[in-house]
Design a protein around this motif. Sequence first.
Motif, PDB file in Angstrom:
ATOM      1  N   LYS A 194       0.804  -1.210   0.000  1.00  0.00           N
ATOM      2  CA  LYS A 194       0.000   0.000   0.000  1.00  0.00           C
ATOM      3  C   LYS A 194       0.848   1.276   0.000  1.00  0.00           C
ATOM      4  N   THR A 195       2.019   1.203   0.631  1.00  0.00           N
ATOM      5  CA  THR A 195       2.908   2.361   0.670  1.00  0.00           C
ATOM      6  C   THR A 195       4.329   1.924   0.324  1.00  0.00           C
ATOM      7  N   ARG A 196       5.157   2.893  -0.040  1.00  0.00           N
ATOM      8  CA  ARG A 196       6.559   2.572  -0.332  1.00  0.00           C
ATOM      9  C   ARG A 196       7.291   2.158   0.927  1.00  0.00           C
ATOM     10  N   SER A 197       6.902   2.730   2.073  1.00  0.00           N
ATOM     11  CA  SER A 197       7.584   2.352   3.317  1.00  0.00           C
ATOM     12  C   SER A 197       7.286   0.900   3.683  1.00  0.00           C
ATOM     13  N   LEU A 198       6.076   0.414   3.408  1.00  0.00           N
ATOM     14  CA  LEU A 198       5.770  -1.009   3.640  1.00  0.00           C
ATOM     15  C   LEU A 198       6.570  -1.887   2.688  1.00  0.00           C
ATOM     16  N   ALA A 199       6.724  -1.450   1.456  1.00  0.00           N
ATOM     17  CA  ALA A 199       7.545  -2.192   0.495  1.00  0.00           C
ATOM     18  C   ALA A 199       8.997  -2.224   0.956  1.00  0.00           C
ATOM     19  N   THR A 200       9.492  -1.107   1.459  1.00  0.00           N
ATOM     20  CA  THR A 200      10.864  -1.032   1.951  1.00  0.00           C
ATOM     21  C   THR A 200      11.068  -1.983   3.124  1.00  0.00           C
ATOM     22  N   GLN A 201      10.114  -2.002   4.057  1.00  0.00           N
ATOM     23  CA  GLN A 201      10.216  -2.902   5.206  1.00  0.00           C
ATOM     24  C   GLN A 201      10.234  -4.360   4.767  1.00  0.00           C
ATOM     25  N   ALA A 202       9.379  -4.710   3.822  1.00  0.00           N
ATOM     26  CA  ALA A 202       9.328  -6.091   3.342  1.00  0.00           C
ATOM     27  C   ALA A 202      10.663  -6.485   2.702  1.00  0.00           C
ATOM     28  N   ILE A 203      11.244  -5.592   1.934  1.00  0.00           N
ATOM     29  CA  ILE A 203      12.530  -5.878   1.295  1.00  0.00           C
ATOM     30  C   ILE A 203      13.609  -6.056   2.351  1.00  0.00           C
ATOM     31  N   GLU A 204      13.630  -5.173   3.350  1.00  0.00           N
ATOM     32  CA  GLU A 204      14.644  -5.241   4.393  1.00  0.00           C
ATOM     33  C   GLU A 204      14.515  -6.503   5.245  1.00  0.00           C
ATOM     34  N   HIS A 205      13.293  -7.014   5.397  1.00  0.00           N
ATOM     35  CA  HIS A 205      13.082  -8.238   6.179  1.00  0.00           C
ATOM     36  C   HIS A 205      13.252  -9.505   5.342  1.00  0.00           C
ATOM     37  N   GLY A 206      13.643  -9.370   4.093  1.00  0.00           N
ATOM     38  CA  GLY A 206      13.918 -10.535   3.260  1.00  0.00           C
ATOM     39  C   GLY A 206      12.694 -11.179   2.647  1.00  0.00           C
ATOM     40  N   ARG A 207      11.566 -10.480   2.614  1.00  0.00           N
ATOM     41  CA  ARG A 207      10.341 -11.040   2.036  1.00  0.00           C
ATOM     42  C   ARG A 207      10.259 -10.833   0.531  1.00  0.00           C
ATOM     43  N   VAL A 208      11.198 -10.065  -0.012  1.00  0.00           N
ATOM     44  CA  VAL A 208      11.264  -9.837  -1.460  1.00  0.00           C
ATOM     45  C   VAL A 208      12.668 -10.198  -1.912  1.00  0.00           C
ATOM     46  N   LYS A 209      12.749 -11.073  -2.906  1.00  0.00           N
ATOM     47  CA  LYS A 209      14.057 -11.480  -3.421  1.00  0.00           C
ATOM     48  C   LYS A 209      14.087 -11.255  -4.923  1.00  0.00           C
ATOM     49  N   LEU A 210      15.215 -10.762  -5.385  1.00  0.00           N
ATOM     50  CA  LEU A 210      15.434 -10.517  -6.807  1.00  0.00           C
ATOM     51  C   LEU A 210      16.373 -11.599  -7.302  1.00  0.00           C
ATOM     52  N   THR A 211      15.927 -12.391  -8.229  1.00  0.00           N
ATOM     53  CA  THR A 211      16.658 -13.552  -8.763  1.00  0.00           C
ATOM     54  C   THR A 211      17.204 -14.434  -7.641  1.00  0.00           C
ATOM     55  N   GLY A 212      16.379 -14.642  -6.609  1.00  0.00           N
ATOM     56  CA  GLY A 212      16.730 -15.538  -5.520  1.00  0.00           C
ATOM     57  C   GLY A 212      17.646 -14.954  -4.465  1.00  0.00           C
ATOM     58  N   GLU A 213      17.994 -13.682  -4.542  1.00  0.00           N
ATOM     59  CA  GLU A 213      18.912 -13.067  -3.589  1.00  0.00           C
ATOM     60  C   GLU A 213      18.229 -11.928  -2.838  1.00  0.00           C
ATOM     61  N   ARG A 214      18.605 -11.778  -1.569  1.00  0.00           N
ATOM     62  CA  ARG A 214      18.127 -10.619  -0.808  1.00  0.00           C
ATOM     63  C   ARG A 214      18.786  -9.372  -1.365  1.00  0.00           C
ATOM     64  N   VAL A 215      18.014  -8.314  -1.456  1.00  0.00           N
ATOM     65  CA  VAL A 215      18.528  -7.059  -2.004  1.00  0.00           C
ATOM     66  C   VAL A 215      18.100  -5.901  -1.110  1.00  0.00           C
ATOM     67  N   LYS A 216      18.597  -4.724  -1.426  1.00  0.00           N
ATOM     68  CA  LYS A 216      18.218  -3.510  -0.707  1.00  0.00           C
ATOM     69  C   LYS A 216      17.089  -2.809  -1.459  1.00  0.00           C
ATOM     70  N   PRO A 217      16.317  -1.961  -0.768  1.00  0.00           N
ATOM     71  CA  PRO A 217      15.188  -1.278  -1.411  1.00  0.00           C
ATOM     72  C   PRO A 217      15.583  -0.407  -2.599  1.00  0.00           C
ATOM     73  N   ALA A 218      16.789   0.123  -2.591  1.00  0.00           N
ATOM     74  CA  ALA A 218      17.212   1.004  -3.681  1.00  0.00           C
ATOM     75  C   ALA A 218      17.721   0.237  -4.895  1.00  0.00           C
ATOM     76  N   ARG A 219      17.748  -1.068  -4.829  1.00  0.00           N
ATOM     77  CA  ARG A 219      18.219  -1.878  -5.960  1.00  0.00           C
ATOM     78  C   ARG A 219      17.339  -1.609  -7.168  1.00  0.00           C
TER      79      ARG A 219
END
Length: 132
Positions: free
Chosen positions: A24-49
Amino acid sequence: MPAEKAPPDKMRLDKWLWAARFFKTRSLATQAIEHGRVKLTGERVKPAREVRPGDRLDIHTGESVWTLTVRALAMQRGPAPLAQALYEEDPDSHARRQQQARDRKLAASPAAAIKGRPTKRDRRQIHRFTGE
């Protein structure tokens, strides 16, 4: 007459997740990325990736797991039909999510109906049951 901007060839991952309506918000997306719930090509990444069309994402939202391919980028958040055009979900992922939805519908958790504190009536039933 101003020239229209061409769509970008890359953008921040947290901004894309927000524009594609996974969060719903970019901050929620950022939190999900930081907690490892979003992976890019199988790897944990940072929100600014930066994400580009053709990248594969694994997204864990609640009980659902999405495996998808980025198809397009959007500079701003739009309506749901436009957001769904930004990605293509893997057929196995779609089938798995549909099966999970059917399972949840058939075997609902008994605690799912309980919300908040017990009412006065609930409290009286609890006391009768426990013998207090």
